[in-house]
Design a protein around this motif. Structure first.
Motif, short mmCIF file in Angstrom:
data_model
loop_
_atom_site.label_atom_id
_atom_site.label_comp_id
_atom_site.label_asym_id
_atom_site.label_seq_id
_atom_site.Cartn_x
_atom_site.Cartn_y
_atom_site.Cartn_z
N LEU A 158 0.82 -1.21 0.00
CA LEU A 158 0.00 0.00 0.00
C LEU A 158 0.85 1.26 0.00
N LEU A 159 1.95 1.26 0.73
CA LEU A 159 2.85 2.42 0.75
C LEU A 159 3.47 2.67 -0.62
N VAL A 160 3.98 1.62 -1.23
CA VAL A 160 4.64 1.78 -2.53
C VAL A 160 3.63 2.15 -3.62
N SER A 161 2.46 1.54 -3.60
CA SER A 161 1.45 1.89 -4.60
C SER A 161 0.92 3.30 -4.37
N GLY A 162 0.87 3.74 -3.13
CA GLY A 162 0.45 5.12 -2.84
C GLY A 162 1.44 6.13 -3.38
N ILE A 163 2.71 5.86 -3.23
CA ILE A 163 3.73 6.76 -3.80
C ILE A 163 3.63 6.74 -5.32
N TRP A 164 3.41 5.57 -5.90
CA TRP A 164 3.31 5.45 -7.35
C TRP A 164 2.14 6.30 -7.89
N LEU A 198 9.48 6.68 5.93
CA LEU A 198 9.72 6.08 7.25
C LEU A 198 8.90 4.80 7.41
N GLY A 199 7.67 4.82 6.92
CA GLY A 199 6.84 3.62 6.95
C GLY A 199 7.42 2.49 6.12
N ILE A 200 8.01 2.82 4.97
CA ILE A 200 8.66 1.79 4.14
C ILE A 200 9.84 1.19 4.87
N LEU A 201 10.62 2.02 5.54
CA LEU A 201 11.76 1.52 6.32
C LEU A 201 11.28 0.58 7.43
#
Length: 97
Positions: free
Chosen positions: A13-19, A59-62
């Motif tokens: 969800l984090l990566v798709s949100g950035i995308w 930070l959430g991705i980390l």
């Protein structure tokens, strides 16, 4: 297994949100990475939500990558392989008394 699966979903969800959030052109890029403090309250709220959300997402991705390496040994091995760090240099044993 449940916690690791939820963390994997969180990372997705984090990566798709950035995308989806990433600006497509230069004009939008200038607008999205900054907060316009003199704007209307609606616009200020949107800018705060969007900009602070983007920067805190890293930070959430980390945290998610760290959690996945604790949950799944195969993920930890792949992180060690990608970063070029051996597992023996990370884990230190306590002195035996």
């Amino acid at each position: 297994l449940i916690t690791g699966s939820a963390t994997f979903l969180f990372l997705f969800l984090l990566v798709s949100g950035i995308w989806l959030w990433w600006p497509r052109n230069k004009a939008a890029r200038k607008q999205r990475f900054r907060i316009k403090w003199t704007a209307s309250p609606k616009r200020l709220g949107y800018d705060l939500h969007s900009t602070i959300g983007f920067y805190s997402c890293w930070l959430g991705i980390l945290f998610a990558i760290t959690g996945l390496s604790f949950s799944f040994p195969w993920f930890a091995k792949s992180i060690y392989a990608v970063t070029g760090v051996s597992h023996s240099t990370i884990v230190q044993t306590a002195p035996v008394s």
